[in-house]
Design a protein around this motif. Structure first.
Motif, PDB file in Angstrom:
ATOM      1  N   ARG A 154       0.981  -1.189   0.051  1.00 21.38           N
ATOM      2  CA  ARG A 154       0.178   0.069  -0.030  1.00 21.38           C
ATOM      3  C   ARG A 154       1.054   1.222   0.242  1.00 21.38           C
ATOM      4  O   ARG A 154       1.968   1.050   0.737  1.00 21.38           O
ATOM      5  CB  ARG A 154      -0.895   0.084   1.122  1.00 21.38           C
ATOM      6  CG  ARG A 154      -2.074  -0.911   1.303  1.00 21.38           C
ATOM      7  CD  ARG A 154      -2.858  -0.808   2.436  1.00 21.38           C
ATOM      8  NE  ARG A 154      -2.504  -1.327   3.791  1.00 21.38           N
ATOM      9  CZ  ARG A 154      -2.408  -2.637   3.797  1.00 21.38           C
ATOM     10  NH1 ARG A 154      -2.914  -3.485   3.396  1.00 21.38           N
ATOM     11  NH2 ARG A 154      -1.890  -2.988   5.283  1.00 21.38           N
ATOM     12  N   ILE A 155       0.159   2.171  -0.763  1.00 18.87           N
ATOM     13  CA  ILE A 155       0.833   3.575  -0.616  1.00 18.87           C
ATOM     14  C   ILE A 155      -0.208   4.547  -0.229  1.00 18.87           C
ATOM     15  O   ILE A 155      -1.064   4.799  -0.687  1.00 18.87           O
ATOM     16  CB  ILE A 155       1.498   3.958  -2.048  1.00 18.87           C
ATOM     17  CG1 ILE A 155       2.373   2.931  -2.560  1.00 18.87           C
ATOM     18  CG2 ILE A 155       2.120   5.345  -1.841  1.00 18.87           C
ATOM     19  CD1 ILE A 155       2.903   3.169  -3.827  1.00 18.87           C
ATOM     20  N   LYS A 158      -3.378   3.016   0.132  1.00 19.72           N
ATOM     21  CA  LYS A 158      -4.162   2.540  -1.093  1.00 19.72           C
ATOM     22  C   LYS A 158      -3.490   1.372  -1.661  1.00 19.72           C
ATOM     23  O   LYS A 158      -2.261   1.586  -1.616  1.00 19.72           O
ATOM     24  CB  LYS A 158      -4.258   3.458  -2.105  1.00 19.72           C
ATOM     25  CG  LYS A 158      -5.201   4.837  -1.531  1.00 19.72           C
ATOM     26  CD  LYS A 158      -5.210   6.084  -2.758  1.00 19.72           C
ATOM     27  CE  LYS A 158      -6.001   7.114  -2.232  1.00 19.72           C
ATOM     28  NZ  LYS A 158      -6.120   8.234  -3.188  1.00 19.72           N
ATOM     29  N   GLY A 159      -4.151   0.558  -1.870  1.00 20.26           N
ATOM     30  CA  GLY A 159      -3.287  -0.754  -2.824  1.00 20.26           C
ATOM     31  C   GLY A 159      -4.088  -2.123  -2.388  1.00 20.26           C
ATOM     32  O   GLY A 159      -5.452  -2.212  -2.495  1.00 20.26           O
ATOM     33  N   ILE A 194       2.209   8.661  -8.430  1.00 19.41           N
ATOM     34  CA  ILE A 194       1.773   7.609  -7.239  1.00 19.41           C
ATOM     35  C   ILE A 194       0.712   6.798  -7.998  1.00 19.41           C
ATOM     36  O   ILE A 194       0.344   5.738  -7.567  1.00 19.41           O
ATOM     37  CB  ILE A 194       1.460   8.227  -6.026  1.00 19.41           C
ATOM     38  CG1 ILE A 194       2.779   8.982  -5.278  1.00 19.41           C
ATOM     39  CG2 ILE A 194       0.820   7.236  -4.722  1.00 19.41           C
ATOM     40  CD1 ILE A 194       3.896   7.843  -5.308  1.00 19.41           C
ATOM     41  N   TYR A 197       1.568   3.749  -9.672  1.00 18.74           N
ATOM     42  CA  TYR A 197       2.028   2.803  -8.741  1.00 18.74           C
ATOM     43  C   TYR A 197       0.824   1.864  -8.004  1.00 18.74           C
ATOM     44  O   TYR A 197       0.886   0.623  -7.851  1.00 18.74           O
ATOM     45  CB  TYR A 197       2.831   3.353  -7.895  1.00 18.74           C
ATOM     46  CG  TYR A 197       4.134   3.682  -8.722  1.00 18.74           C
ATOM     47  CD1 TYR A 197       4.608   3.305  -9.815  1.00 18.74           C
ATOM     48  CD2 TYR A 197       5.122   4.670  -8.066  1.00 18.74           C
ATOM     49  CE1 TYR A 197       5.768   3.432 -10.445  1.00 18.74           C
ATOM     50  CE2 TYR A 197       6.129   5.223  -8.668  1.00 18.74           C
ATOM     51  CZ  TYR A 197       6.583   4.494  -9.948  1.00 18.74           C
ATOM     52  OH  TYR A 197       7.848   4.928 -10.797  1.00 18.74           O
ATOM     53  N   VAL A 198      -0.097   2.807  -7.521  1.00 18.41           N
ATOM     54  CA  VAL A 198      -1.142   2.173  -6.776  1.00 18.41           C
ATOM     55  C   VAL A 198      -2.075   1.142  -7.702  1.00 18.41           C
ATOM     56  O   VAL A 198      -2.632   0.023  -7.232  1.00 18.41           O
ATOM     57  CB  VAL A 198      -2.162   3.162  -6.213  1.00 18.41           C
ATOM     58  CG1 VAL A 198      -3.494   2.621  -5.555  1.00 18.41           C
ATOM     59  CG2 VAL A 198      -1.417   4.101  -5.201  1.00 18.41           C
ATOM     60  N   GLU A 202      -2.655  -2.757  -6.984  1.00 26.42           N
ATOM     61  CA  GLU A 202      -3.993  -3.282  -7.032  1.00 26.42           C
ATOM     62  C   GLU A 202      -4.342  -4.445  -8.038  1.00 26.42           C
ATOM     63  O   GLU A 202      -5.089  -5.322  -7.883  1.00 26.42           O
ATOM     64  CB  GLU A 202      -4.861  -2.296  -7.243  1.00 26.42           C
ATOM     65  CG  GLU A 202      -5.128  -1.276  -5.944  1.00 26.42           C
ATOM     66  CD  GLU A 202      -6.060  -0.108  -6.258  1.00 26.42           C
ATOM     67  OE1 GLU A 202      -6.405   0.563  -5.732  1.00 26.42           O
ATOM     68  OE2 GLU A 202      -6.314   0.276  -7.538  1.00 26.42           O
TER      69      GLU A 202
END
Length: 252
Positions: A154-155, A158-159, A194, A197-198, A202
């Motif tokens: 997660r970042i 979120k993730g 970001i 990346y998220v 996911e």
């Protein structure tokens, strides 16, 4: 592998210094901050560097030229409108030739073995590798949660929500990404890197964290700029031999 230095920002937190000098050209130990990063890239075998420009961009281009005096080739995509970390990288995408690219922030002073980072990324066939740091204020910077194999879960919350993290880190602003992660990033629109990346996390694509043990400073405020000058004088990071300092030096 090519590299990109993000240098388009306004440097608002360092005003009035950055009203007339772009932050990447502010001297640290008598040498412009961005030159520290160019020499680090050169030392680790990077020969082509993309530098995006916006605020006082012509001054950066005039100071660095083609890059020949550093033994590298510099490409300058200009941003008429500031596009952020996502939009700026997206605009520069044609220069990556479809290959992974190493990205550094233009306002970061760091000592890092970039060849080891590149090897780490390739060995895991990663979609992205983010350089991370232990920091007691990681949540304030933007919490990154990682699993037991170094995968990022997660970042900033979120993730992969059902996964249990084993460690907390902060993102050091240095990363390698495959351009396929930019497919859904709109061109010419301001965005953060970001988001892609998220999205990759996911989708359970391999996104890994790489722990930084050497010196790091985000020169985003007058206090941290002053501290970086002190650190250079103390020999915590050196321009000539660029040797890592142990143990890890925390941001002050």
């Amino acid at each position: 592998m090519k590299a990109m230095i993000l240098a388009a920002g306004l440097g608002t937190r360092l005003r009035p210094l950055t009203n007339t000098i772009p932050k990447p050209l502010l001297p640290v130990g008598g040498t412009p901050l961005i030159v520290w990063n160019l020499l680090l890239l050169k030392r680790h075998g990077f020969s082509q560097v993309v530098i995006n420009l916006h605020h006082l961009g012509p001054m950066i281009e005039q100071a660095l030229g083609t890059g020949s005096k550093f033994g590298i080739r510099i490409i300058y995509p200009h941003e008429p409108v500031l596009l952020g970390t996502g939009g700026g990288v997206k605009q520069a995408e044609p220069h990556f030739s479809g290959e992974p690219v190493l990205i550094l922030n233009g306002d970061t002073l760091v000592e890092l073995d970039l060849e080891a980072l590149r090897d780490f990324h390739r060995a895991r066939n990663a979609a992205a590798t983010l350089v991370l740091r232990e920091d007691p204020d990681a949540a304030r910077w933007g919490l990154v949660e990682i699993g037991d194999q170094g995968q990022i879960l997660r970042i900033t919350g979120k993730g992969l929500m059902n996964s249990i993290p084993t460690a907390s880190r902060m993102f050091a602003g240095i990363h390698i990404l495959h351009p396929r992660l930019l497919r859904q990033v709109p061109k010419g629109v301001t965005s953060s890197i970001i988001g892609p990346y998220v999205g990759a996390i996911e989708r359970e694509e391999p996104v890994f964290g790489y722990d930084l043990q050497g010196y790091w400073s985000d020169i985003g405020t007058a206090e941290r700029y002053t501290q970086a000058e002190r650190d250079v004088r103390a020999g915590l990071i050196r321009l000539e031999d660029r040797q890592p300092v142990e143990p890890h030096v925390p941001l002050k």
